[in-house]
Design a protein around this motif. Structure first.
Motif, short mmCIF file in Angstrom:
data_model
loop_
_atom_site.label_atom_id
_atom_site.label_comp_id
_atom_site.label_asym_id
_atom_site.label_seq_id
_atom_site.Cartn_x
_atom_site.Cartn_y
_atom_site.Cartn_z
N GLU A 1 0.84 -1.21 0.00
CA GLU A 1 0.00 0.00 0.00
C GLU A 1 0.87 1.26 0.00
N THR A 2 1.96 1.22 0.73
CA THR A 2 2.88 2.36 0.77
C THR A 2 3.46 2.62 -0.61
N PHE A 3 3.94 1.57 -1.29
CA PHE A 3 4.50 1.72 -2.63
C PHE A 3 3.44 2.18 -3.62
N ARG A 4 2.23 1.63 -3.52
CA ARG A 4 1.15 2.02 -4.43
C ARG A 4 0.82 3.49 -4.26
N SER A 5 0.75 3.94 -3.02
CA SER A 5 0.44 5.35 -2.74
C SER A 5 1.51 6.28 -3.30
N ALA A 6 2.77 5.93 -3.09
CA ALA A 6 3.87 6.75 -3.61
C ALA A 6 3.86 6.76 -5.14
N ASP A 7 3.57 5.63 -5.75
CA ASP A 7 3.52 5.54 -7.21
C ASP A 7 2.39 6.42 -7.77
N GLU A 8 1.23 6.38 -7.14
CA GLU A 8 0.12 7.23 -7.58
C GLU A 8 0.48 8.72 -7.47
N ARG A 9 1.16 9.08 -6.40
CA ARG A 9 1.56 10.47 -6.22
C ARG A 9 2.60 10.90 -7.24
N MET A 10 3.48 9.97 -7.63
CA MET A 10 4.47 10.27 -8.66
C MET A 10 3.78 10.57 -9.99
N TYR A 11 2.81 9.75 -10.35
CA TYR A 11 2.08 10.00 -11.61
C TYR A 11 1.26 11.27 -11.54
N SER A 12 0.72 11.60 -10.37
CA SER A 12 -0.01 12.86 -10.20
C SER A 12 0.94 14.05 -10.37
N ASP A 13 2.15 13.93 -9.81
CA ASP A 13 3.15 14.98 -9.94
C ASP A 13 3.53 15.17 -11.41
N LYS A 14 3.68 14.06 -12.12
CA LYS A 14 4.04 14.11 -13.54
C LYS A 14 2.91 14.77 -14.35
N MET A 15 1.68 14.38 -14.07
CA MET A 15 0.53 14.95 -14.80
C MET A 15 0.40 16.44 -14.52
N ALA A 16 0.62 16.86 -13.29
CA ALA A 16 0.54 18.29 -12.93
C ALA A 16 1.59 19.08 -13.70
N TYR A 17 2.80 18.52 -13.83
CA TYR A 17 3.85 19.20 -14.58
C TYR A 17 3.43 19.40 -16.03
N TYR A 18 2.91 18.36 -16.67
CA TYR A 18 2.52 18.46 -18.07
C TYR A 18 1.27 19.32 -18.26
N ASP A 19 0.41 19.39 -17.25
CA ASP A 19 -0.73 20.31 -17.33
C ASP A 19 -0.24 21.76 -17.37
N LYS A 20 0.84 22.05 -16.63
CA LYS A 20 1.41 23.40 -16.60
C LYS A 20 2.30 23.67 -17.82
N ASN A 21 2.81 22.62 -18.44
CA ASN A 21 3.73 22.72 -19.58
C ASN A 21 3.28 21.79 -20.72
N PRO A 22 2.12 22.04 -21.31
CA PRO A 22 1.59 21.10 -22.29
C PRO A 22 2.46 20.91 -23.52
N GLY A 23 3.27 21.88 -23.86
CA GLY A 23 4.13 21.76 -25.04
C GLY A 23 5.26 20.77 -24.85
N LEU A 24 5.53 20.38 -23.61
CA LEU A 24 6.62 19.45 -23.33
C LEU A 24 6.16 18.01 -23.22
N LYS A 25 4.87 17.78 -23.25
CA LYS A 25 4.33 16.44 -23.08
C LYS A 25 4.72 15.54 -24.23
N ARG A 26 5.19 14.34 -23.87
CA ARG A 26 5.54 13.35 -24.88
C ARG A 26 4.27 12.63 -25.34
N HIS A 27 4.25 12.30 -26.60
CA HIS A 27 3.06 11.62 -27.12
C HIS A 27 3.39 10.20 -27.50
#
Length: 98
Positions: free
Chosen positions: A72-98
């Protein structure tokens, strides 16, 4: 080159912890017997070091007092990592990889 820079940064910030590369560009750091304040300070140092060296990294973390199941600890950290990544690309849409 980027993986080496990130590995060096992780080694500087988490010098007493176990750092594992789990594949690709993902790492897990296990910090045992660390209080919440020290944990948060290390995360802050990680973000500061990444910014100082021009590294863009997504970070997911989960501090617990031992009451959570390790999976559960690893799953929670992994979810937060993906949320952090998504937030970055939401702020910088031109840098998002497709």
């Amino acid at each position: 080159r980027l993986l080496i820079q990130v590995t060096e940064l992780l080694g500087k910030v988490f010098y007493h912890e176990d750092v594992f590369r789990t594949g690709g560009d993902e790492f897990i750091i296990l910090s045992v017997n660390i209080d919440r304040e020290a944990f948060d300070r290390k995360l802050s140092n990680l973000h500061y070091g990444a910014e100082k060296h021009g590294l863009r990294i997504a970070v997911g973390s989960c501090w617990c007092d031992g009451s959570l199941d390790p999976k559960e600890t690893f799953r929670s950290a992994d979810e937060r990592m993906y949320s952090d990544k998504m937030a970055y690309y939401d702020k910088n849409p031109g840098l998002k990889r497709h």
